[in-house]
Design an enzyme around this catalytic site. Structure first.
Site, mmCIF file in Angstrom:
data_model
loop_
_atom_site.group_PDB
_atom_site.id
_atom_site.type_symbol
_atom_site.label_atom_id
_atom_site.label_comp_id
_atom_site.label_asym_id
_atom_site.label_seq_id
_atom_site.Cartn_x
_atom_site.Cartn_y
_atom_site.Cartn_z
ATOM 1 N N TYR A 54 0.825 -1.211 0.000
ATOM 2 C CA TYR A 54 0.000 0.000 0.000
ATOM 3 C C TYR A 54 0.859 1.261 0.000
ATOM 4 O O TYR A 54 1.816 1.394 0.757
ATOM 5 C CB TYR A 54 -0.910 0.024 1.229
ATOM 6 C CG TYR A 54 -1.741 1.297 1.313
ATOM 7 C CD1 TYR A 54 -2.831 1.464 0.475
ATOM 8 C CD2 TYR A 54 -1.389 2.328 2.183
ATOM 9 C CE1 TYR A 54 -3.584 2.623 0.522
ATOM 10 C CE2 TYR A 54 -2.139 3.498 2.234
ATOM 11 C CZ TYR A 54 -3.235 3.643 1.405
ATOM 12 O OH TYR A 54 -3.967 4.800 1.430
ATOM 13 N N HIS A 84 -4.928 15.710 -3.760
ATOM 14 C CA HIS A 84 -5.276 15.945 -2.365
ATOM 15 C C HIS A 84 -5.105 17.403 -1.938
ATOM 16 O O HIS A 84 -5.521 17.782 -0.833
ATOM 17 C CB HIS A 84 -4.431 15.046 -1.452
ATOM 18 C CG HIS A 84 -4.854 13.609 -1.459
ATOM 19 N ND1 HIS A 84 -5.090 12.908 -2.613
ATOM 20 C CD2 HIS A 84 -5.082 12.736 -0.445
ATOM 21 C CE1 HIS A 84 -5.437 11.670 -2.315
ATOM 22 N NE2 HIS A 84 -5.450 11.544 -1.005
ATOM 23 N N ASN A 196 0.644 11.994 4.742
ATOM 24 C CA ASN A 196 0.123 11.321 5.924
ATOM 25 C C ASN A 196 0.748 11.902 7.178
ATOM 26 O O ASN A 196 1.938 12.225 7.199
ATOM 27 C CB ASN A 196 0.429 9.820 5.865
ATOM 28 C CG ASN A 196 -0.809 8.999 5.609
ATOM 29 O OD1 ASN A 196 -1.907 9.374 6.004
ATOM 30 N ND2 ASN A 196 -0.638 7.875 4.943
ATOM 31 N N TYR A 281 -16.214 34.389 44.724
ATOM 32 C CA TYR A 281 -15.462 33.254 44.192
ATOM 33 C C TYR A 281 -14.375 33.686 43.201
ATOM 34 O O TYR A 281 -13.317 33.071 43.114
ATOM 35 C CB TYR A 281 -16.399 32.267 43.487
ATOM 36 C CG TYR A 281 -17.253 31.437 44.398
ATOM 37 C CD1 TYR A 281 -17.277 31.631 45.778
ATOM 38 C CD2 TYR A 281 -18.062 30.433 43.862
ATOM 39 C CE1 TYR A 281 -18.078 30.860 46.595
ATOM 40 C CE2 TYR A 281 -18.866 29.656 44.683
ATOM 41 C CZ TYR A 281 -18.870 29.878 46.044
ATOM 42 O OH TYR A 281 -19.660 29.106 46.845
ATOM 43 N N ARG A 284 -11.617 34.547 45.554
ATOM 44 C CA ARG A 284 -11.268 33.537 46.549
ATOM 45 C C ARG A 284 -10.862 32.204 45.927
ATOM 46 O O ARG A 284 -10.005 31.493 46.452
ATOM 47 C CB ARG A 284 -12.465 33.338 47.477
ATOM 48 C CG ARG A 284 -12.144 32.538 48.698
ATOM 49 C CD ARG A 284 -13.301 32.281 49.641
ATOM 50 N NE ARG A 284 -14.563 32.891 49.331
ATOM 51 C CZ ARG A 284 -15.734 32.283 49.535
ATOM 52 N NH1 ARG A 284 -15.769 31.062 50.027
ATOM 53 N NH2 ARG A 284 -16.871 32.906 49.267
ATOM 54 N N PHE A 330 -2.040 7.627 11.807
ATOM 55 C CA PHE A 330 -2.471 8.929 11.298
ATOM 56 C C PHE A 330 -3.711 9.463 12.003
ATOM 57 O O PHE A 330 -4.071 10.621 11.838
ATOM 58 C CB PHE A 330 -2.789 8.820 9.796
ATOM 59 C CG PHE A 330 -3.709 7.668 9.488
ATOM 60 C CD1 PHE A 330 -5.052 7.713 9.811
ATOM 61 C CD2 PHE A 330 -3.212 6.527 8.888
ATOM 62 C CE1 PHE A 330 -5.896 6.646 9.551
ATOM 63 C CE2 PHE A 330 -4.052 5.450 8.616
ATOM 64 C CZ PHE A 330 -5.400 5.516 8.950
ATOM 65 N N GLU A 415 -12.678 5.291 5.388
ATOM 66 C CA GLU A 415 -12.222 6.067 6.546
ATOM 67 C C GLU A 415 -13.481 6.486 7.319
ATOM 68 O O GLU A 415 -13.996 7.587 7.170
ATOM 69 C CB GLU A 415 -11.396 7.259 6.064
ATOM 70 C CG GLU A 415 -10.139 6.795 5.330
ATOM 71 C CD GLU A 415 -9.592 7.799 4.331
ATOM 72 O OE1 GLU A 415 -10.107 8.932 4.285
ATOM 73 O OE2 GLU A 415 -8.649 7.446 3.595
#
Length: 515
Positions: A54, A84, A196, A281, A284, A330, A415
């Site tokens: 791959y 991409h 990646n 608060y 404090r 990834f 995915e």
């Protein structure tokens, strides 16, 4: 910040990443070269053998079952980058992209991605030559790596897209030529290795962490100033109280507040015969709230430090055995959780500070003139700066919703679970800006409140903080245009000048490895 950070792959300290973000030059410890070359030789052997692996001789994602012939391997790597590079939106800040490049450099240099040494040298040379790719901010879901933004980074190194050269935006080919560099030509697997990884989401989260640290440390100072302005008690900061609770961050924040207020004549003036039994608060509970913030930021910092030193590529190359194994490094779930933590911390820093501002402008709570103006009615004083602080805090609340609980399937359901880390981390810088602006408003209000106690003075350290502001912003005697004052005060927060004025070593750091 000047100087050079030498990256030792797998062993870079959080403070070193901070230096890179704030502008330090970057070099790579070349002791990693044999490891890198061993990884590249493993890829060469796989290519020569021809077995399907791959990312080397197959398609990507859902197309992983498609075999790619030997003659098309170079085209395969170029195509994945170009296809991409599909991001949208405004460019990421240059400081963030420099950090992305340094993170990618440290990852590739561990030899588990199979890239050639010449490719690592090209990336390092771009950093050294102030060549910073233009990366659109939107387009990653934080799994399968930050594919789209890292594709834009890689495409720019190949001469496609745009590059900032010394801050000037140019076509990538022109910028590379002006720097005397040829476009990068990818070898087998190198396109995938560069795409990646979690480097964009990690860089954005680290940037958010570093900016949050600046805001946090300034908020300790303004909190102490607001306590003196309201003639509040330092009793809640007593070490014995914190010891019984046992939280480290709480103890450190209380210690910082005690030291900051030590020797204050304002505090001494109401040690006895003060009808108030307990403060609100927002005064404090500063050790409890800000201490929890500190602990949370440190936890996020630990996660991000681990992530920054890891390898989040896929598949991974194991040169000792000649294997290439697919996995899921990834997936940016750790980064997503860390980003959500930082978002919550930023939200709480601003929220507590806004409550102190609201207290200071309210004469029934603070004992000070209404809205901190000597002539209320004729003047509105700090009425609207408090409203602005409230607006900024509410905006941060809306942004603080956890990104990590969201997921959306991508790549034809190959995915099918993603982290949303990049989106979660990208919101942090605007949130840090909002929080810094709130702390800047508190600085103005607290110093103005202390002015009403003259001739009594605060502690030496807090007087230095007051003097720093007053060197640029005069007291508000009559109404004037407020935004310039607020911008100047916020700049003291963001730059770290306010923390430095009181003595930086008085205030807790987020990073455990701070020098």
């Amino acid at each position: 910040m000047t100087g050079t950070v030498t990256l030792v792959p797998g062993s870079v300290r959080l403070t070193q990443w901070r230096q890179v973000y704030f502008g330090a030059a970057v070099s790579l410890d070349e002791a990693c070269r044999p490891q890198v070359e061993a990884g590249a030789k493993t890829i060469d052997a796989i290519v020569a053998k021809g077995d399907p692996v791959y990312g080397i001789n197959t398609g990507f994602g859902r197309l992983a079952s498609v075999r790619i012939g030997q003659a098309d391997l170079a085209t395969l790597q170029r195509n994945i980058v170009l296809s991409h590079a599909a991001g949208m939106g405004e460019p990421l800040p240059i400081a963030v992209v420099r950090l992305v490049m340094a993170l990618k450099l440290a990852s590739l240099a561990q030899g588990a991605s199979g890239v050639r040494w010449s490719t690592i040298e090209h990336l390092a040379a771009c950093l050294e030559s102030s060549l910073v790719p233009v990366i659109p901010a939107q387009g990653s879901v934080g799994a399968s790596g930050d594919l789209a933004p890292l594709a834009h980074m890689t495409a720019a190194l190949m001469g496609v897209g745009e590059i900032f050269l010394h801050g000037t935006r140019l076509p990538a080919t022109k910028a590379l030529a002006e720097a005397g560099m040829a476009p990068l030509v990818l070898g087998p697997k190198e396109g995938l290795a560069l795409l990646n990884g979690t480097q964009v989401s990690t860089a954005l989260a680290l940037a958010g962490l570093f900016e949050a640290e600046q805001v946090f440390r300034a908020a300790i100072v303004t909190g102490a100033l607001a306590t003196d302005a309201a003639k509040g008690s330092d009793g809640p900061f007593d070490a014995r109280i914190q010891q019984l609770r046992r939280h480290r961050g709480q103890a450190e924040v209380a210690a910082a507040l005690r030291i900051l207020m030590e020797g204050s004549a304002i505090r001494a003036s109401h040690l006895t015969n003060d009808d108030r039994v307990q403060d609100p608060y927002c005064l404090r509970c500063q050790p409890q709230v800000m201490g929890a913030v500190l602990d949370l930021l440190r936890q996020a910092g630990s996660t991000l430090s681990t992530e920054a030193n890891g390898v989040s590529d896929n598949p991974l190359v194991f040169s000792e055995t000649g294997e290439v194994i697919s996995g899921g490094n990834f997936h940016a779930e750790p980064v997503a959780f860390a980003a959500d933590m930082i978002a919550m911390a930023l939200c709480e820093i601003g929220s507590l500070a806004e409550r102190r501002i609201a207290m200071l402008v309210d004469p029934t709570l603070s004992g000070l003139p209404a809205f901190l103006t000597p002539k209320p009615g004729l003047n509105s004083g700090f009425m609207i700066p408090q409203v602005t602080a409230a607006a900024l805090v509410s905006e941060n609340k809306q942004r603080a919703y956890p990104a990590s609980v969201d997921s959306i399937p991508t790549s034809a359901n190959q995915e099918d679970h993603v982290s949303m880390a990049t989106h979660g981390a990208r919101r942090l810088l605007p949130m840090a800006t909002n929080a810094a602006n709130v702390i800047g408003i508190e600085l103005l209000a607290a110093v103005q409140g202390c002015d009403f106690h003259a001739p009594m003075r605060s502690s030496e350290s807090l007087e230095r903080a007051r003097a720093l502001l007053r060197s640029d912003v005069p007291p508000l005697n009559d109404d004037r245009h407020m935004t310039p004052d607020m911008e100047r005060a916020a700049a003291l927060v963001v730059s770290g000048a306010l923390a430095s004025a009181v003595g930086s070593d008085m205030l807790p750091f987020v990073a455990e490895d701070v020098a």
